[in-house]
Write an enzyme that holds these catalytic residues in place. Structure first.
Site, mmCIF file in Angstrom:
data_model
loop_
_atom_site.group_PDB
_atom_site.id
_atom_site.type_symbol
_atom_site.label_atom_id
_atom_site.label_comp_id
_atom_site.label_asym_id
_atom_site.label_seq_id
_atom_site.Cartn_x
_atom_site.Cartn_y
_atom_site.Cartn_z
ATOM 1 N N THR A 179 0.873 -1.173 0.000
ATOM 2 C CA THR A 179 0.000 0.000 0.000
ATOM 3 C C THR A 179 0.912 1.225 0.000
ATOM 4 O O THR A 179 2.059 1.145 0.433
ATOM 5 C CB THR A 179 -0.894 0.029 1.252
ATOM 6 O OG1 THR A 179 -0.035 0.071 2.386
ATOM 7 C CG2 THR A 179 -1.764 -1.200 1.343
ATOM 8 N N GLU A 195 -5.606 -3.520 -1.787
ATOM 9 C CA GLU A 195 -6.087 -4.765 -1.184
ATOM 10 C C GLU A 195 -7.228 -5.410 -1.967
ATOM 11 O O GLU A 195 -7.634 -6.531 -1.678
ATOM 12 C CB GLU A 195 -6.562 -4.490 0.255
ATOM 13 C CG GLU A 195 -5.464 -4.046 1.214
ATOM 14 C CD GLU A 195 -5.255 -2.534 1.229
ATOM 15 O OE1 GLU A 195 -5.533 -1.884 0.201
ATOM 16 O OE2 GLU A 195 -4.810 -2.018 2.273
ATOM 17 N N LYS A 228 -14.937 14.937 12.903
ATOM 18 C CA LYS A 228 -15.964 14.783 13.925
ATOM 19 C C LYS A 228 -16.147 16.117 14.637
ATOM 20 O O LYS A 228 -15.271 16.553 15.367
ATOM 21 C CB LYS A 228 -15.541 13.706 14.924
ATOM 22 C CG LYS A 228 -16.715 13.154 15.663
ATOM 23 C CD LYS A 228 -16.379 11.872 16.383
ATOM 24 C CE LYS A 228 -17.657 11.292 16.950
ATOM 25 N NZ LYS A 228 -17.458 10.285 17.937
ATOM 26 N N TRP A 274 -20.737 14.049 12.051
ATOM 27 C CA TRP A 274 -19.670 13.783 11.078
ATOM 28 C C TRP A 274 -19.717 14.756 9.909
ATOM 29 O O TRP A 274 -20.783 15.057 9.390
ATOM 30 C CB TRP A 274 -19.814 12.373 10.514
ATOM 31 C CG TRP A 274 -19.647 11.302 11.549
ATOM 32 C CD1 TRP A 274 -20.650 10.723 12.265
ATOM 33 C CD2 TRP A 274 -18.436 10.713 12.001
ATOM 34 N NE1 TRP A 274 -20.132 9.788 13.144
ATOM 35 C CE2 TRP A 274 -18.773 9.767 12.994
ATOM 36 C CE3 TRP A 274 -17.088 10.886 11.666
ATOM 37 C CZ2 TRP A 274 -17.822 8.997 13.653
ATOM 38 C CZ3 TRP A 274 -16.140 10.113 12.319
ATOM 39 C CH2 TRP A 274 -16.505 9.191 13.301
#
Ligand code: ADP
Length: 543
Positions: free
Chosen positions: A181, A326, A433, A438
């Site tokens: 990654t 992934e 947050k 959110w």
């Protein structure tokens, strides 16, 4: 039915037997290098012979430090097809990351493009598993002051071998390749692809509701061959028999890309949004157009609406896809369904699309793990499963990524509509947050990038004593508006587009948004250098 082992060898067979006249074209400093599939496959056979002579055994890792060019493509085939594991090194990683991943993968042989040899200098003496380094160059060998000892020459190695390598019988569960990654959210972690996963991912990519790459296409991937399996495009093109255009190290240069696409009649382009932001500017300025291009595959981060509109206006139709290293990486593709009303088309194309055939998806509450409904409102972490989805990382890092019932936790937060369209809200690490609610940094960024004076914008959450976190926007004005756009102007522009409490506390103007090794906005860097929110900044916006 036959118990046929799925493997990359099949792709090589098709290139040789069915599409041998098709060309692979690589950009050079001057002009292009051309090779047919037939010739390339002969060289792949020679390369496999050379690997064997160098002592490479089944399962051994063979690393590449290379741009998008035909030699790299030869390695994409020779290494897995002879039973070894292709490990593509991300050449934009810091030396300590490169050192870490070479040692973590225990690479045995390393193939390096001549222009990238300097990247190895800081690693001298630190990568003991590498027994042999092979230099890929057209002309003079690298200067001898690299401290790497003797470098073997790629072409000399190939010249000593035969066109006919006895390919071994492979098991489909064997590892074919591995990729780390890019470390956007932490240390790089190795993902190992099997022959089976590569084969199935390739078939998935070719589907008409997926990338729909065909034999008639000429594909120009501006997606690094060293990252995320190059979106599976090398094998998809090989399987389909399409002509391939490789930009070598000229990937960031809009003029080179447009020239190559134009001269070689590209029909499909692929790259992350930042590539297209540069391309739009170049096309507008030069007056050039690419009428033969029917699809621009775009993923890696969300497509800003303003970008898709500009590309549409230039006749370049974007196809939005979502995935990650992934997931090999294709997870979903945004092709509006048959019943989409014309006025909803653009919105559907801007979603991350629906899960591709072969991929199952769900969203779950990050705290409780409870699965959430597909109502277009509830949002939670995307979890996926399927034959080309990782179940873990090389050497067992981060074991918590797999749920108890076998789904991979992606770290992306999304809503899913009742029709199955995924709308990514954010990454779990980027979502802001504020006062227990959110805020999607991605949505805010897109809204800011729609401002006519703004080129790029990245939003981060900054610690705030009362609200926990508050959004701060970093914006890059278009060159002609540098110094001529104000924070108030941007905030005013957002007022009717986002909820009041989403309005950023500050808009900070910068010359460029820092980018990760693969061209995404690097919020880690922004966060590390960000000054705290000014006392009393934009107090009105939070009421
Ligand atoms: P890294 O995770 O190191 O950035 P990847 O290239 O594997 O490397 O990045 C995958 C991530 O990129 C996804 O988890 C997601 O957050 C983001 N991403 C990929 N495609 C899209 C997309 N179409 N829209 C929004 N985010 C995307």
């Amino acid at each position: 039915m036959q118990d046929y082992e799925l493997s990359v060898q099949h792709v090589l067979w098709r290139m040789e037997r069915l599409h041998s006249k098709k060309e692979v074209v690589t950009k050079r400093e001057q002009g292009f290098h051309r090779i047919t599939n037939g010739e390339l496959v002969r060289r792949v056979n020679r390369l496999a012979g050379a690997l064997k002579r160098l002592g490479v055994k089944p399962g051994d890792r063979v690393a590449t430090l290379a741009w998008n060019n035909y030699r790299h493509l030869e390695l994409y085939y020779a290494v897995p097809c002879m039973g070894a594991v292709l490990h593509t090194l991300n050449l934009r990683l810091f030396p300590q990351h490169l050192e870490f991943i070479i040692n973590d993968a225990e690479d045995k042989v390393l193939f390096v493009d001549q222009t990238l040899v300097p990247l190895l200098k800081p690693l001298v003496g630190k990568i003991p598993s590498i027994k042999t380094i092979v230099l890929m160059t057209d002309g003079a060998p690298a200067a001898a002051d690299h401290g790497l000892g003797e470098l073997l020459d790629y072409e000399t190695l190939l010249a000593a071998e035969s066109d006919d390598y006895p390919w071994p019988k492979l098991s489909e569960r064997m590892a074919a390749s591995m990729c780390y990654t890019s470390g956007t959210t932490g240390n790089p972690k190795g993902v190992v692809y099997s022959h089976r996963s590569q084969f199935l991912h390739t078939m998935g990519a070719l589907g008409a509701d997926s990338l729909a790459i065909t034999e008639k296409d000429t594909v120009l991937p501006i997606v690094a061959m060293f990252h995320a399996n190059s979106w599976g495009l090398p094998y998809a093109c090989g399987m389909a028999g399409s002509k391939v255009l490789l930009p070598d190290r000229f990937m960031g240069d809009a003029k080179s890309i447009v020239d190559m696409a134009e001269q070689e009649d590209a029909t499909i382009l692929a790259g992350v949004p930042t590539i297209w932001i540069g391309t739009v500017a170049y096309l507008k300025e030069s007056g050039k157009r690419l009428p033969k291009v029917h699809t621009v595959i775009c993923g890696g981060s969300a497509i800003p609406r303003a970008l898709m509109e500009s590309m549409d206006a230039l006749g370049l139709r974007m196809l939005h896809a979502w995935g990650m290293t992934e997931t090999s990486p294709l997870g979903s593709v945004a092709r509006p369904k048959a019943d989409t009303k014309p006025e909803d088309e653009l919105n559907a194309r801007l979603t991350q699309g629906v899960a591709g055939a072969g991929v199952e998806i769900r969203i779950c509450d990050s705290a409780t793990g409870v699965e959430l409904p597909w109502d277009g409102v509830a949002f939670g972490e995307i979890q996926v499963r399927g034959p080309w989805i990782a179940r873990g990382y090389h050497n067992g890092y981060d074991p918590g990524k797999l749920t108890e019932d076998g789904w991979f936790r992606t770290g992306d937060v999304a809503k899913i509509t009742p029709e199955g369209y995924i709308e990514i809200v954010d990454r779990t690490k980027d979502v802001i947050k504020s006062g227990g609610e959110w805020i999607s940094s991605v949505e805010l960024e897109n809204a800011i990038m729609a401002h006519p004076k703004i080129l790029e914008a990245a939003v981060i959450g900054m610690a705030h004593p009362k609200w926990d976190e508050r959004p701060v926007a970093y914006a890059v004005p278009k060159p002609e508006f540098k110094g001529k756009v104000t924070q108030e102007e941007v905030i005013d522009f957002l007022r009717d587009k986002v909820a009041k409490w989403w309005l950023p506390d500050e808009v900070r103007f910068i010359d460029e948004v820092p980018k990760t090794s693969v061209g995404k906005f690097d919020k880690k860097v922004l966060r590390a250098s960000a000054a705290p929110i000014k006392e009393g900044a934009a107090p009105a916006v939070r009421k």
